[in-house]
Design a protein around this motif. Sequence first.
Motif, mmCIF file in Angstrom:
data_model
loop_
_atom_site.group_PDB
_atom_site.id
_atom_site.type_symbol
_atom_site.label_atom_id
_atom_site.label_comp_id
_atom_site.label_asym_id
_atom_site.label_seq_id
_atom_site.Cartn_x
_atom_site.Cartn_y
_atom_site.Cartn_z
ATOM 1 N N VAL A 70 0.846 -1.199 0.000
ATOM 2 C CA VAL A 70 0.000 0.000 0.000
ATOM 3 C C VAL A 70 0.877 1.243 0.000
ATOM 4 O O VAL A 70 2.030 1.193 0.439
ATOM 5 C CB VAL A 70 -0.944 0.027 1.227
ATOM 6 N N PRO A 71 0.357 2.375 -0.498
ATOM 7 C CA PRO A 71 1.148 3.608 -0.539
ATOM 8 C C PRO A 71 1.688 3.980 0.839
ATOM 9 O O PRO A 71 0.931 4.107 1.809
ATOM 10 C CB PRO A 71 0.157 4.651 -1.053
ATOM 11 N N ALA A 72 3.001 4.159 0.917
ATOM 12 C CA ALA A 72 3.672 4.367 2.204
ATOM 13 C C ALA A 72 3.214 5.634 2.904
ATOM 14 O O ALA A 72 2.888 5.618 4.093
ATOM 15 C CB ALA A 72 5.189 4.410 1.978
ATOM 16 N N LYS A 73 3.203 6.725 2.184
ATOM 17 C CA LYS A 73 2.876 8.007 2.807
ATOM 18 C C LYS A 73 1.455 8.022 3.334
ATOM 19 O O LYS A 73 1.185 8.480 4.451
ATOM 20 C CB LYS A 73 3.084 9.148 1.805
ATOM 21 N N LEU A 74 0.516 7.495 2.545
ATOM 22 C CA LEU A 74 -0.895 7.523 2.935
ATOM 23 C C LEU A 74 -1.134 6.695 4.192
ATOM 24 O O LEU A 74 -1.755 7.169 5.156
ATOM 25 C CB LEU A 74 -1.773 7.024 1.790
ATOM 26 N N ILE A 75 -0.664 5.456 4.218
ATOM 27 C CA ILE A 75 -0.947 4.606 5.372
ATOM 28 C C ILE A 75 -0.221 5.107 6.614
ATOM 29 O O ILE A 75 -0.758 5.064 7.727
ATOM 30 C CB ILE A 75 -0.599 3.125 5.095
ATOM 31 N N ALA A 76 0.998 5.641 6.440
ATOM 32 C CA ALA A 76 1.749 6.154 7.601
ATOM 33 C C ALA A 76 1.027 7.338 8.229
ATOM 34 O O ALA A 76 0.893 7.422 9.460
ATOM 35 C CB ALA A 76 3.162 6.536 7.182
ATOM 36 N N GLU A 77 0.556 8.259 7.390
ATOM 37 C CA GLU A 77 -0.122 9.436 7.915
ATOM 38 C C GLU A 77 -1.493 9.080 8.487
ATOM 39 O O GLU A 77 -1.916 9.643 9.505
ATOM 40 C CB GLU A 77 -0.249 10.496 6.819
ATOM 41 N N PHE A 78 -2.194 8.136 7.854
ATOM 42 C CA PHE A 78 -3.503 7.735 8.352
ATOM 43 C C PHE A 78 -3.391 7.091 9.733
ATOM 44 O O PHE A 78 -4.095 7.474 10.678
ATOM 45 C CB PHE A 78 -4.163 6.770 7.368
ATOM 46 N N VAL A 79 -2.496 6.129 9.878
ATOM 47 C CA VAL A 79 -2.359 5.418 11.147
ATOM 48 C C VAL A 79 -1.852 6.348 12.244
ATOM 49 O O VAL A 79 -2.275 6.251 13.402
ATOM 50 C CB VAL A 79 -1.438 4.196 10.986
ATOM 51 N N SER A 80 -0.983 7.301 11.903
ATOM 52 C CA SER A 80 -0.446 8.218 12.923
ATOM 53 C C SER A 80 -1.538 9.113 13.496
ATOM 54 O O SER A 80 -1.408 9.611 14.622
ATOM 55 C CB SER A 80 0.675 9.080 12.334
ATOM 56 N N ASN A 81 -2.627 9.317 12.744
ATOM 57 C CA ASN A 81 -3.724 10.166 13.209
ATOM 58 C C ASN A 81 -4.828 9.392 13.928
ATOM 59 O O ASN A 81 -5.799 9.989 14.398
ATOM 60 C CB ASN A 81 -4.322 10.935 12.025
ATOM 61 N N LEU A 82 -4.690 8.086 14.019
ATOM 62 C CA LEU A 82 -5.670 7.292 14.756
ATOM 63 C C LEU A 82 -5.457 7.472 16.259
ATOM 64 O O LEU A 82 -4.359 7.807 16.701
ATOM 65 C CB LEU A 82 -5.539 5.813 14.378
ATOM 66 N N PRO A 83 -6.487 7.259 17.069
ATOM 67 C CA PRO A 83 -6.349 7.442 18.522
ATOM 68 C C PRO A 83 -5.311 6.493 19.122
ATOM 69 O O PRO A 83 -5.275 5.300 18.789
ATOM 70 C CB PRO A 83 -7.759 7.113 19.051
ATOM 71 N N LYS A 105 -12.681 4.041 9.960
ATOM 72 C CA LYS A 105 -12.579 2.977 8.971
ATOM 73 C C LYS A 105 -12.091 3.567 7.657
ATOM 74 O O LYS A 105 -12.465 4.685 7.296
ATOM 75 C CB LYS A 105 -13.928 2.288 8.761
ATOM 76 N N SER A 106 -11.261 2.805 6.975
ATOM 77 C CA SER A 106 -10.739 3.303 5.703
ATOM 78 C C SER A 106 -10.392 2.119 4.809
ATOM 79 O O SER A 106 -10.083 1.022 5.288
ATOM 80 C CB SER A 106 -9.486 4.158 5.939
ATOM 81 N N THR A 107 -10.478 2.363 3.512
ATOM 82 C CA THR A 107 -10.036 1.382 2.523
ATOM 83 C C THR A 107 -8.974 2.030 1.647
ATOM 84 O O THR A 107 -9.196 3.114 1.093
ATOM 85 C CB THR A 107 -11.202 0.896 1.650
ATOM 86 N N ILE A 108 -7.823 1.395 1.558
ATOM 87 C CA ILE A 108 -6.709 1.924 0.769
ATOM 88 C C ILE A 108 -6.468 1.005 -0.417
ATOM 89 O O ILE A 108 -6.343 -0.217 -0.265
ATOM 90 C CB ILE A 108 -5.427 2.038 1.621
ATOM 91 N N ASN A 109 -6.427 1.599 -1.611
ATOM 92 C CA ASN A 109 -6.108 0.831 -2.808
ATOM 93 C C ASN A 109 -4.615 0.541 -2.856
ATOM 94 O O ASN A 109 -3.790 1.456 -2.777
ATOM 95 C CB ASN A 109 -6.517 1.603 -4.067
ATOM 96 N N GLY A 110 -4.287 -0.711 -2.970
ATOM 97 C CA GLY A 110 -2.887 -1.101 -2.988
ATOM 98 C C GLY A 110 -2.500 -1.791 -4.276
ATOM 99 O O GLY A 110 -3.188 -1.683 -5.306
ATOM 100 N N ILE A 111 -1.385 -2.503 -4.225
ATOM 101 C CA ILE A 111 -0.885 -3.287 -5.354
ATOM 102 C C ILE A 111 -0.543 -4.664 -4.815
ATOM 103 O O ILE A 111 0.032 -4.793 -3.729
ATOM 104 C CB ILE A 111 0.375 -2.644 -5.993
#
Length: 368
Positions: A70-83, A105-111
């Motif tokens: 999955v895109p590194a920047k997106l998942i890193a920033e998303f998880v860092s903002n979770l409680p 809840k989120s869905t991330i398009n990956g490869i």
Amino acid sequence: MEVEVLQERLSKALNIVSRVAASTKAGLPILSNILLRADGKELVLTATNLELATVDFVNAEVKNSGTITVPAKLIAEFVSNLPRGEKVLLKSKDDKLMISAGKYKSTINGILADDFPELPKIDEKEAAIFKIDVDIFKEALSEVIPASSSDTTRPALTGVFFNTFEGDLYIAATDGYRLADRKFVNGVSSEIKAIVPSTAVQEVLRSISDSVKEVEILISESQIVFRLGEIEITSKLIDASFPPYRQLIPKTSEITLELDKAELIRMTRVAALFARESGGSVVCETQAETGNFLVYAVASELGENTASMEAGAKADGKVVLNSRYLIDALNATIEDKISFGFSGKLSPVVIKNAKNTEYTHIVMPLKS
């Protein structure tokens, strides 16, 4: 894949590995992704830019094994903002990753992971292996990295040279204008000549956490591996020849003084303010009559500046240096008192800690 992991641990791991994934190469979009692999009792996060790879092993509750990128920047920033304190549930289906934590809840398009580059493995039977205290590791590498070059036309100078000499392992770096050398490991049996990219070393230093007490280093003919607890960083070695640097280090100096480091840094910074038109050149001078050590600007349309300190100088001498290189050398030393040695206008200046002489930094003089 279905796995549950604590937010704090997952976020920390994502932040570490995503730094490598951020350096992508055109035409290979998967290199901007992080590979997630759930297996056994851990979630393994991997990122690579083909020159450098970082792997972080995270304790997790694995319900179903599997892989996805999955895109590194997106998942890193998303998880860092979770409680903080929440458990994060990761579930993959085909090329999508569903992430949920509490009300988020989120869905991330990956490869799919099939195209992710396979990481090279080091043959531990053939590799030279060292273990070193983490504080010594950080101190030593921080001392030599400032002397490395960023000029990619001379690749050998863009790295840190791991090399054996008289049975000990040393690390060195130079950009052609300054040189840093430090004894690293005492009493090694292997013959080592390996140039490690400075960017890789800096990434290793950034990835060391407070829980790491020891760094394990494995060196083969083409790569180096740093093991930092649950983190493993692998880098290709630079395929080049490092210059025979030891012949550049003066064995003795005609004038050697013990100086207060903080005061010398202050004097150099002040003089540099008046030397901007001359490329930051400053003069370091000793006066036998007064015993003083002086630092002043070479030439400036702004005015003049001279600062001095008592140094017990017994001979007259003068050398012109690049002020930034001098400050970098002084900042790299770890003691309050430093040894400053030189032999006239054309010889290198030798800077060491006053007591711990395992570290040497030389700065080449400028033409006055």
